[in-house]
Design a protein around this motif. Structure first.
Motif, mmCIF file in Angstrom:
data_model
loop_
_atom_site.group_PDB
_atom_site.id
_atom_site.type_symbol
_atom_site.label_atom_id
_atom_site.label_comp_id
_atom_site.label_asym_id
_atom_site.label_seq_id
_atom_site.Cartn_x
_atom_site.Cartn_y
_atom_site.Cartn_z
ATOM 1 N N SER A 163 6.596 60.950 13.865
ATOM 2 C CA SER A 163 6.652 59.936 14.606
ATOM 3 C C SER A 163 7.332 60.395 16.114
ATOM 4 O O SER A 163 8.291 60.927 16.033
ATOM 5 C CB SER A 163 7.145 58.636 14.090
ATOM 6 O OG SER A 163 7.256 57.641 15.104
ATOM 7 N N LYS A 164 6.894 59.990 16.878
ATOM 8 C CA LYS A 164 7.279 60.492 18.379
ATOM 9 C C LYS A 164 8.473 59.806 18.628
ATOM 10 O O LYS A 164 9.486 59.963 19.145
ATOM 11 C CB LYS A 164 6.356 60.251 19.546
ATOM 12 C CG LYS A 164 5.233 61.438 19.387
ATOM 13 C CD LYS A 164 4.109 61.238 20.553
ATOM 14 C CE LYS A 164 3.030 62.254 20.704
ATOM 15 N NZ LYS A 164 2.042 62.152 21.654
ATOM 16 N N ASP A 165 8.540 58.257 18.479
ATOM 17 C CA ASP A 165 9.449 57.531 18.730
ATOM 18 C C ASP A 165 10.665 57.539 17.749
ATOM 19 O O ASP A 165 10.551 57.698 16.659
ATOM 20 C CB ASP A 165 8.963 56.154 18.576
ATOM 21 C CG ASP A 165 8.271 55.620 19.854
ATOM 22 O OD1 ASP A 165 8.416 56.381 20.993
ATOM 23 O OD2 ASP A 165 7.315 54.810 19.683
ATOM 24 N N PRO A 166 12.009 58.263 18.084
ATOM 25 C CA PRO A 166 12.953 58.397 17.116
ATOM 26 C C PRO A 166 13.352 57.137 16.414
ATOM 27 O O PRO A 166 13.544 55.828 17.023
ATOM 28 C CB PRO A 166 14.055 58.810 18.160
ATOM 29 C CG PRO A 166 13.986 58.448 19.250
ATOM 30 C CD PRO A 166 12.369 58.449 19.491
ATOM 31 N N GLN A 167 13.699 56.988 15.106
ATOM 32 C CA GLN A 167 14.061 55.834 14.434
ATOM 33 C C GLN A 167 15.563 55.680 14.545
ATOM 34 O O GLN A 167 16.441 56.544 15.061
ATOM 35 C CB GLN A 167 13.696 56.124 12.958
ATOM 36 C CG GLN A 167 12.224 56.294 12.541
ATOM 37 C CD GLN A 167 11.500 54.824 13.051
ATOM 38 O OE1 GLN A 167 11.931 53.665 12.512
ATOM 39 N NE2 GLN A 167 10.392 54.819 13.937
ATOM 40 N N GLN A 168 16.130 54.549 14.054
ATOM 41 C CA GLN A 168 17.362 54.233 14.100
ATOM 42 C C GLN A 168 18.435 55.267 13.463
ATOM 43 O O GLN A 168 19.428 55.583 14.100
ATOM 44 C CB GLN A 168 17.864 52.924 13.883
ATOM 45 C CG GLN A 168 18.923 52.262 14.033
ATOM 46 C CD GLN A 168 19.207 52.214 15.493
ATOM 47 O OE1 GLN A 168 18.436 51.966 16.262
ATOM 48 N NE2 GLN A 168 20.350 52.677 16.185
ATOM 49 N N TRP A 169 17.804 55.828 12.403
ATOM 50 C CA TRP A 169 18.808 56.890 11.708
ATOM 51 C C TRP A 169 18.833 57.868 12.604
ATOM 52 O O TRP A 169 19.793 58.758 12.070
ATOM 53 C CB TRP A 169 18.127 57.086 10.264
ATOM 54 C CG TRP A 169 16.583 57.110 10.067
ATOM 55 C CD1 TRP A 169 15.997 58.382 10.304
ATOM 56 C CD2 TRP A 169 15.588 56.244 9.816
ATOM 57 N NE1 TRP A 169 14.730 58.118 10.136
ATOM 58 C CE2 TRP A 169 14.445 56.650 9.598
ATOM 59 C CE3 TRP A 169 15.886 54.738 9.628
ATOM 60 C CZ2 TRP A 169 13.217 56.098 9.349
ATOM 61 C CZ3 TRP A 169 14.555 54.012 9.360
ATOM 62 C CH2 TRP A 169 13.515 54.871 9.173
ATOM 63 N N ASP A 170 17.699 58.543 13.122
ATOM 64 C CA ASP A 170 17.740 59.686 14.149
ATOM 65 C C ASP A 170 18.694 59.374 15.243
ATOM 66 O O ASP A 170 19.465 60.394 15.472
ATOM 67 C CB ASP A 170 16.394 59.885 14.867
ATOM 68 C CG ASP A 170 15.293 60.245 13.574
ATOM 69 O OD1 ASP A 170 15.438 61.129 12.839
ATOM 70 O OD2 ASP A 170 14.232 59.516 13.462
ATOM 71 N N LEU A 171 18.788 58.208 15.975
ATOM 72 C CA LEU A 171 19.607 58.027 16.960
ATOM 73 C C LEU A 171 20.916 58.190 16.532
ATOM 74 O O LEU A 171 21.962 58.503 17.354
ATOM 75 C CB LEU A 171 19.277 56.487 17.506
ATOM 76 C CG LEU A 171 17.699 56.714 18.265
ATOM 77 C CD1 LEU A 171 17.653 55.062 18.546
ATOM 78 C CD2 LEU A 171 17.644 57.382 19.467
ATOM 79 N N ASP A 172 21.362 57.318 15.336
ATOM 80 C CA ASP A 172 22.568 57.316 14.758
ATOM 81 C C ASP A 172 23.067 58.709 14.373
ATOM 82 O O ASP A 172 24.419 58.617 14.538
ATOM 83 C CB ASP A 172 22.820 56.105 13.612
ATOM 84 C CG ASP A 172 22.751 54.893 14.129
ATOM 85 O OD1 ASP A 172 22.284 54.767 15.186
ATOM 86 O OD2 ASP A 172 22.531 53.845 13.332
#
Length: 953
Positions: A670-679
């Protein structure tokens, strides 16, 4: 428990992730915790001409979903799962063309980690947790394991952990009456613009009764929705406890801490509630905290302490509550400090000793400041130094020292009261110490000891199970601690001595200069450069000592995290305290005390005289030293380092992960990073020790030497206004969400604050008595002055020396002094050359020394007595809170009795209906009623329900 292995096709596994990034792909189950790890796949070789086999292990091409509704719906047998977890090289033994190959050390290590992950995740599933994994469809990369705790697990663990949860009962909080109520209402109206715009409880006069969660008494709790009954912080705390105690390989690896230490997983963290800024209008607690707390634009507002506690937990909530109270208390001390400073400015023109020193008619010819190259000089040339010294060395300073000692006591008392108030409203009263899990390092050391003992003897196997580390096991660590701490303290003293040598040698070198301006500004040049060098050394050693303290604590092998933290705090504080204050102690109490006298000076390195204080005394230099180190530490270490280092680490981690991703682009990702990616990109939370440490050191600057620098509270206040928002922004935007920890106090930090408060009384007493001229002035005015004024004080403090008695080679060369000099003056109480006991200490010296010691004893006892009096007058627990705690216990008992009585009445109603239907003789109805109630009479006449888990009534 059903473990569903979804065999994915390239497009089938990676279906759309949850829109919020906070749920599983079904958009229903919350992600309560995330495990992150890096993997490296290895494909088996195959013979030429045969079809390519499938990847070596299933996790490379399939997503694991537990307790889901898709994929295979039947449970995998236990034996088959164990077999699946243990196999390493022979995945499909009958597959044609597949070779069994030897693994390289790197591949073998990766395979071992994969097996450990599989076993650990299987054990988590058995504990009742639900798991969702990403497919490992790249040769190497970052993968996440998302964990969800269902209601059954949450309720079970909440009962085990004795987590207090809100019941259906609410009771009224008793309000203060009379003048206190009126003052409180006025204060609330005045401070309304300063309140943060966060959701408040609808009725602040009512409080919900809380009680440790119990599944048997589930009817007591106000459960409107099982998904939201436990908030996100509580859910992640419960999951963390399960992760800590879940083991792998028969106690070889105890909990997630050991797995992270062994690089099986990279990180484990709960998710933030979403983005803190963005285009979407969805408001979450993180965004609310950012808008109302973590921005510099809201520096004038109070902190939303309840929301901070709800989001980050009680331990972090208490830190910010303490920091807020400390900052508020700095306001009155800053005001008084400014008044004391202004008093010094106003009275500078009327200060008689300064006037006498500046008056050029008083021709005080002073002895040379160095041998051979320094000339005689007039005391009036040091006029500016004398006037500057008066700004900080005046009678108001004594009052300010007493005020600050009482201020420190009142601050600690007020904190105890606020802490008790927060404990009541946060339901921390009666909080029991939770049994902590051993640290991974302790477990490894214990395992090594067990294996060693097992090799020696196989007897007493039961005793080996209960084995623990003794003081003999830790003796090498204790010895290393003692030796290294002593070495570090000596290193600090060596650095201070090095700066002293620099000042002495530089002053001597500049005195040889042919430039008139250079020679005239020797003292200023040397003092300024030495303070800057000292600051740089302090900052460098501070960073080194922080790392050394951590390493020393680790080799001690403390059993629990709490013990580890306390020992680390004590070591780090001792080293940083010595480092920060060593040079200040030298200037305050040692500089100028070992100079000697003209004709018999004390030399270092056989040619350099020990440095003297300025003509106005050492207090001015102490003030400069204190202010530069305090401001330098605050600006560079507390602010620039805190902002810069986390940002650099975050950037480095992001660049590292981007390089890995660019090597092999995942088109299905998925192109949009998920919250776990951001954290994951954020910096991990490492504890509150650095935050507390910088504030405690600052508290020392504010209290310990405040007699020499009344403006210290002002600079501390300005720093703290920035510090609160800086820390807030760091927690909200720069750090991963910390695990919530329930604490009812700030622990060992309170004891350190109390020790600093008591130490400040003694140090300020000595600063006033020894460093300042307060006692000599008092003695002169009331014992030696002929008219009771300060006229003649400067002449009284200067002794005579016959210049003909100077050692050969030390007399000034080519003296340019206007008149011939027979006697020069120096600051000391000594007998004149014409006395029978020439140059010995005079009677005035001993009288002043006695007065100094008497003042120290009097000041210390007076201030200590006032501090104890303040402590006694202010109760530790506010009266209203004490009454509320008693009332809460009464309300709780009444609530229990009422609920149990209603339950008993309900059961009796069912029994009465059952009897009535028996009399009617209708069998079907009787059977239906019996199956509905399923109650029987106990031997004592009470009734027990088998249809529910309620307690026996």
């Amino acid at each position: 428990i059903i473990n569903n292995y979804v065999e994915g096709t390239p497009g089938g596994v990676r279906d759309k992730a949850s829109p919020s990034g906070l749920h599983f792909r079904d958009s229903k189950r919350k992600v309560d915790y995330v495990l992150a790890y890096h993997y490296r796949r290895r494909l088996a070789r195959h013979e030429p001409g045969t079809a390519s086999p499938e990847p070596r292990h299933g996790s490379a091409s399939m997503a694991l979903v537990s307790n889901g509704g898709t994929g295979k719906g039947r449970a995998e047998p236990q034996q088959q799962q164990q077999y699946h977890g243990q196999r390493a090289l022979r995945e499909w033994p009958g597959l044609p063309g597949l070779e069994v190959v030897e693994l390289s050390p790197l591949d073998a290590l990766e395979e071992e980690r994969r097996l450990q992950r599989e076993e650990y995740e299987h054990n988590l599933l058995e504990a009742g947790l639900e798991i969702e994994k990403d497919p490992e469809n790249k040769s190497q990369g970052l993968s996440f394991v998302r964990i969800h705790a269902p209601w059954q697990v949450l309720s079970r663990e909440a009962e085990l952990l004795k987590i207090k949860m809100p019941t259906k009962k609410m009771y009224e909080i008793t309000e203060e009456k009379g003048i206190l109520k009126t003052l409180n209402e006025i204060w609330c109206k005045l401070t309304e613009p300063l309140q943060p715009q966060v959701p408040q409880q609808e009725n602040t006069k009512m409080k919900t009764l809380s009680y440790p969660f119990s599944r048997e008494k589930i009817y007591l709790y106000n459960i409107k929705d099982k998904d939201t009954f436990f908030d996100n912080a509580t859910r992640s705390r419960i999951v963390r406890e399960i992760l800590k105690r879940t083991s792998t390989k028969a106690r070889n690896s105890m909990g997630i801490g050991t797995l992270i230490a062994n690089n099986v997983y990279d990180a484990a963290y709960p998710l933030h509630d979403g983005e803190y800024e963005g285009q979407n209008d969805d408001m979450n607690e993180r965004k609310l905290l950012y808008q109302e707390w973590a921005r510099y634009g809201v520096f004038y507002k109070f902190q939303p302490i309840d929301l901070i506690r709800k989001y980050f937990g009680e331990k972090i909530g208490l830190y910010f509550a303490w920091l807020g109270l400390y900052t508020e208390f700095l306001i009155p001390s800053s005001v008084v400090g400014i008044i004391v400073f202004l008093y010094g400015c106003i009275t500078i023109e009327s200060d008689i000793p300064s006037k006498e020193m500046c008056d050029q008619r008083n021709a005080f010819t002073m002895c040379p400041l160095c041998d051979k190259f320094c000339d005689y000089w007039n005391l009036s040339s040091a006029c500016a130094t004398a006037q500057a010294s008066h700004l900080f060395d005046n009678p108001a300073t004594v009052f300010f020292s007493i005020f600050m000692a009482l201020w420190a006591t009142m601050f600690l008392e007020q904190w105890k009261r606020l802490q008790m108030r927060l404990s009541y409203f946060w339901d921390l009263t009666g909080l029991e110490e939770e049994e902590e899990h051993p640290r991974p390092e302790y477990e490894n050391k214990l395992l090594q000891k067990k294996l060693k003992n097992k090799n020696i003897t196989t007897e007493n196997s039961n005793e080996n199970e209960k084995e623990k580390l003794t003081w003999t096991d830790r003796m090498p660590g204790y010895a290393a601690n003692f030796g290294l701490i002593l070495f570090m303290i000596m290193l600090t003293f060596s650095a201070v001595f090095g700066v002293i040598v620099y000042r002495i040698t530089t002053a001597a070198a500049l005195s040889f200069s042919t430039n008139e301006t250079t020679r005239a500004n020797v003292r200023v040049t040397v003092a300024a450069t030495a303070v800057i060098i000292n600051l740089v050394v302090v900052l460098i050693l501070d960073e080194i000592y922080g790392a050394v303290a951590k390493w020393l604590t680790e080799i001690e092998i403390p059993k629990t995290e709490k013990t580890f933290e306390e020992r680390l705090i004590l070591k780090a504080f001792l080293l940083k305290f010595v480092n920060s204050y060593a040079s200040i102690f030298y200037v305050a109490f040692f500089k100028g005390r070992f100079v000697g006298r003209p004709g018999r000076y004390v030399y270092v390195f056989e040619g350099y005289r020990m440095e003297e204080c300025a003509p106005g005394g050492c207090l001015m230099e102490l003030c400069i030293q204190l202010s530069i180190i305090m401001l330098g530490k605050q600006l560079i270490q507390n602010n620039l380092f805190e902002i810069g280092i986390p940002k650099l680490k975050k950037l480095f981690r992001k660049l590292k992960d981007e390089r890995t991703v660019l090597k092999e682009m995942d088109t299905n990702q998925s192109k949009d990073p998920q919250q776990w990616d951001l954290d994951y990109i954020l910096e991990p939370f490492t504890g509150l020790t650095p935050e507390y440490m910088e504030m405690i050191i600052q508290f020392g600057f504010v209290t310990l030497f405040v007699a020499s620098f009344p403006l210290a509270p002002v600079f501390a206040l300005l720093n703290n206004i920035i510090e609160v928002r800086l820390d807030a922004k760091k927690f909200v935007t720069e750090l991963r969400r910390p695990d919530t920890v329930r604490e009812k106090d700030i622990g060992i930090w309170y004891n350190i604050l109390s020790v600093i408060g008591k130490l400040s009384v003694i140090i300020n007493a000595f600063v006033i008595a020894v460093t300042s001229d307060f006692i000599p002035r008092l003695m002169y005015q009331y014992a030696y002055s002929q008219n009771g004024t300060m006229h003649g004080f400067i002449n009284h403090t200067l002794s005579y020396f016959n210049v003909s008695q100077l050692k050969a080679g030390t007399q000034p060369e080519n003296s340019l002094f206007a008149q011939e000099v027979s006697f020069c003056r120096f600051k000391d109480y000594r007998e004149p050359p014409w006395s029978p006991h020439q140059y010995e200490f005079s009677k005035q010296y001993w009288a002043v020394l006695s007065a100094r010691l008497a003042f120290v004893i009097l000041f210390q006892n007076l201030v200590m007595f006032l501090s104890v009096l303040v402590d006694w007058m202010i109760p530790d627990i506010p009266k209203d809170i004490s009454e509320q705690i008693k009332k809460e216990k009464t309300v709780l008992v009444d609530f229990f009795l009422k609920e149990e009585h209603e339950k008993l009445k309900l059961i009796e109603t069912f029994i009465a209906r059952d009897k009535q239907k028996r009399r009617s003789g209708t069998k079907s109805k009787r059977t239906r009623a019996a199956s509905f109630s399923q109650c029987h009479r106990s031997p004592k006449g009470s009734f027990t329900s088998f249809s529910s888990q309620h307690t026996v009534v």
